[in-house]
Design an enzyme around this catalytic site. Sequence first.
Site, PDB file in Angstrom:
ATOM      1  CB  CYS A  74      42.836   5.858   4.186  1.00  0.00           C
ATOM      2  SG  CYS A  74      42.441   4.407   3.187  1.00  0.00           S
ATOM      3  CG  HIS A  96      30.585 -20.717 -17.107  1.00  0.00           C
ATOM      4  ND1 HIS A  96      29.492 -20.022 -16.644  1.00  0.00           N
ATOM      5  CD2 HIS A  96      30.295 -22.040 -16.957  1.00  0.00           C
ATOM      6  CE1 HIS A  96      28.567 -20.888 -16.249  1.00  0.00           C
ATOM      7  NE2 HIS A  96      29.040 -22.127 -16.428  1.00  0.00           N
TER       8      HIS A  96
END
Length: 461
Positions: free
Chosen positions: A44, A440
Amino acid sequence: MATSQKFDVVVVGTGPGGYVAAIRCAQLGLSVAAVEDDRPGGVCLNWGCIPTKALLRNAEVVNLFQRAVEFGITLSGFQADYAAAIQRSRRVADRMAKGVEFLFRKNKIALFSGRGVLRSATAVEVAGPKGPQALEAKHVILAAGSAPRSLPGVTIDEGRVISSNGAVRNEQAPRSLVIIGAGAVGVEFADVYASYGVKVTLLEALPRILPVEDEEVSAQMAKTFSRRGIGVRTGVKVSGVKVATAGVTVETDGERIEADQVLMAVGRAAKVTSLGLEALGVTVDHGFVSVSPSMETSVRGLYAVGDMAGGPLLAHKAMAEGVVAAETIAGQHPRPVDYGNVPSCTYARPQVASVGMIEAAARSNGREVAIGRFPFTASGKAVALGETEGFVKVVADKATGEILGVHIIGPEATEIIHEFAVGRTLEATLEEIVHTIHAHPTLSEAALEATLSALGHAIHI
């Protein structure tokens, strides 16, 4: 051979499953030895997850340069150096391997270089540069990992026919490449090579690319790749690969494809041979070591984690298993790994991430489902970023609001997915997700909107 060195635990293999298991054992007060025949971090960190993500980042930057005019930036030209990209990825991998070495020192884990072989359930012989060394332990954790597979009769020579291991080493990109296998590995390398101008043909034997993902996600990725000039052929059976001095010819049931190289991405095989398993009678089923929910093999006191313990063959799954094995050995009672809630991620452009069941599986299980979708074209943050391709799809039980599965293709999908993974761990329903205020503007608002859509009252579509 010198006198055996004694430890509470010996871990064979230091990929994600092995090094995490070793560190967790040490944290719990156990003396630990780790055995590695490559560098700490295993495939990995050294040859897989980490270097490929570095290459994908380079490909992303190349793409942004190609799109510079969209952002009001005029370039007279630029050069994308593939060799430099490979070299950067090797530096990244080296840094991460050194990080694991540091963690071993910090946690007083003895590292032995060489190949570990079981001589008994409590004895490991290490064949390495210092000659044979004998280790004894009350418990042994096997984390030997996996290796790339090939098709029958096709030899991976890392020249004309390469594996993912060779792909992260080769500093010269071919002019043309056939990738056999369109799972996560094949799709990610298709993205990288195509970004550097390589003519890529992606072959998949199953009816669609990314075959473990939701059908809508697979269709979106195929459409995107085709638009980028990547050849996508599905339902194709490769009958042979012929290697010549000038290149390779891939023979399928319908055509012959010539290219400079072939990349084999047809999966990986667990390393279960030459470890001494047979002599101990360790149960191996369909190429994987059989384990209990605590990761113990059929031999008492002997554990196996990661790729050799079965699918999904993912680093984060291996890490979770390593923790379970370590805590079990230390006398704790850890929660078993929830294999139904392991995120699946593909880091190509666009990214793909999912958790839980695909829509077809949910319906075939007899569930009455509610489906919610939200396209990134309607996300203010995605529009601002100029990354509007893709969507979030939520599959839920219509009666209870249980989140059965979530499938995302689009910008930062591999980051967004964890909201739903945590939600499923906590048994959150659609209602609980929608009552969580999302900042947001963010890409994560798409998760909220897809959930609202499943309830029938999305705001922004």
